[in-house]
Scaffold this motif. Structure first.
Motif, PDB file in Angstrom:
ATOM      1  N   UNK A   1      -8.346  12.318  -1.141  1.00 38.42           N
ATOM      2  CA  UNK A   1      -9.025  11.108  -0.686  1.00 38.42           C
ATOM      3  C   UNK A   1      -8.719   9.924  -1.598  1.00 38.42           C
ATOM      4  N   UNK A   2      -8.671  10.167  -2.909  1.00 40.17           N
ATOM      5  CA  UNK A   2      -8.299   9.099  -3.849  1.00 40.17           C
ATOM      6  C   UNK A   2      -6.879   8.600  -3.570  1.00 40.17           C
ATOM      7  N   UNK A   3      -5.978   9.548  -3.419  1.00 37.70           N
ATOM      8  CA  UNK A   3      -4.548   9.241  -3.358  1.00 37.70           C
ATOM      9  C   UNK A   3      -4.144   8.595  -2.036  1.00 37.70           C
ATOM     10  N   UNK A   4      -4.779   9.039  -0.953  1.00 37.24           N
ATOM     11  CA  UNK A   4      -4.336   8.619   0.370  1.00 37.24           C
ATOM     12  C   UNK A   4      -5.319   7.688   1.077  1.00 37.24           C
ATOM     13  N   UNK A   5      -6.225   7.071   0.311  1.00 36.85           N
ATOM     14  CA  UNK A   5      -7.224   6.172   0.907  1.00 36.85           C
ATOM     15  C   UNK A   5      -6.581   4.988   1.623  1.00 36.85           C
ATOM     16  N   UNK A   6      -5.366   4.605   1.187  1.00 37.85           N
ATOM     17  CA  UNK A   6      -4.685   3.460   1.781  1.00 37.85           C
ATOM     18  C   UNK A   6      -3.854   3.856   3.006  1.00 37.85           C
ATOM     19  N   UNK A   7      -3.936   5.126   3.431  1.00 30.48           N
ATOM     20  CA  UNK A   7      -3.165   5.619   4.568  1.00 30.48           C
ATOM     21  C   UNK A   7      -4.096   6.294   5.576  1.00 30.48           C
ATOM     22  N   UNK A   8      -3.502   6.780   6.654  1.00 31.13           N
ATOM     23  CA  UNK A   8      -4.257   7.567   7.640  1.00 31.13           C
ATOM     24  C   UNK A   8      -3.865   9.042   7.568  1.00 31.13           C
ATOM     25  N   UNK A   9      -3.311   9.478   6.432  1.00 29.09           N
ATOM     26  CA  UNK A   9      -2.703  10.808   6.323  1.00 29.09           C
ATOM     27  C   UNK A   9      -3.639  11.869   5.757  1.00 29.09           C
ATOM     28  N   UNK A  10      -4.816  11.514   5.306  1.00 34.50           N
ATOM     29  CA  UNK A  10      -5.637  12.426   4.498  1.00 34.50           C
ATOM     30  C   UNK A  10      -5.815  13.793   5.153  1.00 34.50           C
ATOM     31  N   UNK A  11      -6.199  13.836   6.407  1.00 31.65           N
ATOM     32  CA  UNK A  11      -6.440  15.131   7.056  1.00 31.65           C
ATOM     33  C   UNK A  11      -5.160  15.936   7.188  1.00 31.65           C
ATOM     34  N   UNK A  12      -4.040  15.272   7.442  1.00 30.46           N
ATOM     35  CA  UNK A  12      -2.762  15.976   7.528  1.00 30.46           C
ATOM     36  C   UNK A  12      -2.371  16.570   6.174  1.00 30.46           C
ATOM     37  N   UNK A  13      -2.643  15.833   5.109  1.00 31.76           N
ATOM     38  CA  UNK A  13      -2.346  16.345   3.761  1.00 31.76           C
ATOM     39  C   UNK A  13      -3.200  17.575   3.463  1.00 31.76           C
ATOM     40  N   UNK A  14      -4.472  17.534   3.840  1.00 32.65           N
ATOM     41  CA  UNK A  14      -5.359  18.675   3.581  1.00 32.65           C
ATOM     42  C   UNK A  14      -4.918  19.909   4.376  1.00 32.65           C
ATOM     43  N   UNK A  15      -4.452  19.706   5.589  1.00 31.29           N
ATOM     44  CA  UNK A  15      -3.908  20.830   6.364  1.00 31.29           C
ATOM     45  C   UNK A  15      -2.703  21.436   5.642  1.00 31.29           C
ATOM     46  N   UNK A  16      -1.829  20.570   5.159  1.00 33.98           N
ATOM     47  CA  UNK A  16      -0.641  20.999   4.409  1.00 33.98           C
ATOM     48  C   UNK A  16      -1.048  21.770   3.154  1.00 33.98           C
TER      49      UNK A  16
ATOM     50  N   UNK B   1       0.830  -1.204   0.000  1.00 32.00           N
ATOM     51  CA  UNK B   1       0.000   0.000   0.000  1.00 32.00           C
ATOM     52  C   UNK B   1       0.868   1.260   0.000  1.00 32.00           C
ATOM     53  N   UNK B   2       1.925   1.250   0.787  1.00 37.28           N
ATOM     54  CA  UNK B   2       2.820   2.413   0.820  1.00 37.28           C
ATOM     55  C   UNK B   2       3.496   2.618  -0.538  1.00 37.28           C
ATOM     56  N   UNK B   3       3.918   1.540  -1.163  1.00 37.36           N
ATOM     57  CA  UNK B   3       4.522   1.640  -2.487  1.00 37.36           C
ATOM     58  C   UNK B   3       3.522   2.189  -3.505  1.00 37.36           C
ATOM     59  N   UNK B   4       2.269   1.765  -3.389  1.00 32.43           N
ATOM     60  CA  UNK B   4       1.225   2.270  -4.295  1.00 32.43           C
ATOM     61  C   UNK B   4       1.087   3.782  -4.153  1.00 32.43           C
ATOM     62  N   UNK B   5       1.029   4.260  -2.932  1.00 28.44           N
ATOM     63  CA  UNK B   5       0.868   5.699  -2.698  1.00 28.44           C
ATOM     64  C   UNK B   5       2.046   6.473  -3.275  1.00 28.44           C
ATOM     65  N   UNK B   6       3.260   6.028  -3.005  1.00 29.92           N
ATOM     66  CA  UNK B   6       4.443   6.726  -3.508  1.00 29.92           C
ATOM     67  C   UNK B   6       4.416   6.789  -5.032  1.00 29.92           C
ATOM     68  N   UNK B   7       4.161   5.668  -5.673  1.00 32.10           N
ATOM     69  CA  UNK B   7       4.148   5.645  -7.136  1.00 32.10           C
ATOM     70  C   UNK B   7       3.104   6.567  -7.728  1.00 32.10           C
ATOM     71  N   UNK B   8       1.899   6.572  -7.160  1.00 30.57           N
ATOM     72  CA  UNK B   8       0.816   7.366  -7.730  1.00 30.57           C
ATOM     73  C   UNK B   8       0.945   8.846  -7.384  1.00 30.57           C
TER      74      UNK B   8
END
Length: 320
Positions: free
Chosen positions: A239-254, A52-59
């Motif tokens: 949400x599409x990109x980070x669905x496999x992680x718990x980072x979504x809200x942190x990314x939106x803050x960023x 899952x982490x590899x998927x996120x990095x690649x996409x």
């Protein structure tokens, strides 16, 4: 017989706008190439990531490739149609080339970390994801049909705001001492984008300040409406990109923090309440535009030593 039009040689000894010269010098000091960063040194870290982490990095890098392609193929050509000085065109030529370097850099990462089948899947996803395609087409439409000031706004929003949903991931891993060479490429790109956004924002401010009060109000309304629209779409993309992680809200803050930075580039007031203090401190530490020392000829270390390049800070956004 019609009189031939006079063609003017560019004269760098007669500078109309000193910001052109200063930006040219900063950009040329910062010159770098992806082939000098030893990405293969990150393979051990890469193999330890989950699928899952590899998927996120690649996409993440697939999306960034699309946006840098847009900026190099359409963005700078669009801005060159309305230059104030010959030196400005030279600066935009430099920016256009480096945007191509940025886009190619992601392929260097792909070819090192991913299989051919994985790369094909990443590009298929990139070229069909509706949120990614929406923002690319929204910005591209402005590049082709907008006013000169609207084009500059679109460019600054792309460089200082929209890229950062992707930049979060490598900066996060860097803060955890993983994928450090991949992250070094991103830090070099961020360093470039920091100058690009500041420079184009400055050129916007020159035109904006010449408008009447009514024209400024209309321009400001258009600008904030565009940012609201892009942010709403970016929520879906994140949400599409980070669905496999718990980072979504942190990314939106960023993202909101960097949207305010984009507005600062344009000489406007922030829209969101988020500040640097709200962003994950690991990511904020990574966003520093300084790089580790790197011997350009021997691939030692992670940074470049091609001139002394200082990080951008908040004062660099103020051109008064």
């Amino acid at each position: 017989m019609a009189e031939e039009k006079q063609y003017l040689a560019i004269n760098w000894n007669d500078i109309e706008d000193q910001i052109d010269k200063a930006t040219w010098e900063k950009l040329t000091e910062q010159f770098w190439l992806d082939t000098r960063i030893p990405v293969s040194n990150d393979l051990d870290d890469w193999r330890k990531l989950t699928k899952d982490e590899q998927w996120v990095v690649g996409h993440v890098f697939g999306g960034l490739t699309l946006l840098d392609t847009l900026q190099s193929q359409d963005g700078m050509n669009s801005l060159m149609q309305n230059i104030r000085t010959q030196q400005e065109r030279a600066v935009l030529n430099n920016i256009q080339f480096m945007e191509s370097v940025h886009a190619k850099s992601y392929s260097t990462i792909f070819s090192t970390l991913n299989t051919p089948a994985e790369i094909d899947e990443i590009f298929d996803w990139t070229n069909s994801n509706p949120h990614l395609q929406y923002k690319a087409n929204k910005i591209n439409d402005i590049y082709h049909n907008g006013t000169p000031l609207e084009k500059k706004v679109a460019s600054v929003f792309l460089e200082t705001f929209l890229f950062y949903s992707g930049f979060f991931t490598p900066l996060y891993y860097l803060g955890n001492n993983k994928l450090t060479n991949v992250a070094e490429i991103i830090k070099l790109i961020i360093r470039d984008e920091s100058v690009h956004g500041t420079y184009i924002g400055y050129k916007f401010q020159l035109g904006f300040n010449a408008l009447s009060d009514d024209e400024q109000a209309k321009m400001r309304d258009w600008m904030y409406d565009l940012l609201y629209d892009l942010y709403a779409n970016e929520e879906g993309y994140t949400n599409d990109l980070y669905a496999k992680t718990s980072w979504t809200e942190e990314v939106l803050t960023f993202l909101r923090y960097n949207a305010n930075k984009a507005l600062m580039n344009l000489g406007q007031d922030p829209l969101f309440p988020d500040t640097a203090a709200d962003v994950n401190p690991i990511v904020m530490n990574g966003i520093s535009t300084s790089t580790a020392n790197h011997d350009f000829f021997s691939q030692v270390g992670n940074g470049y030593r091609l001139g002394q390049v200082e990080a951008m800070n908040d004062d660099d956004y103020n051109f008064d």
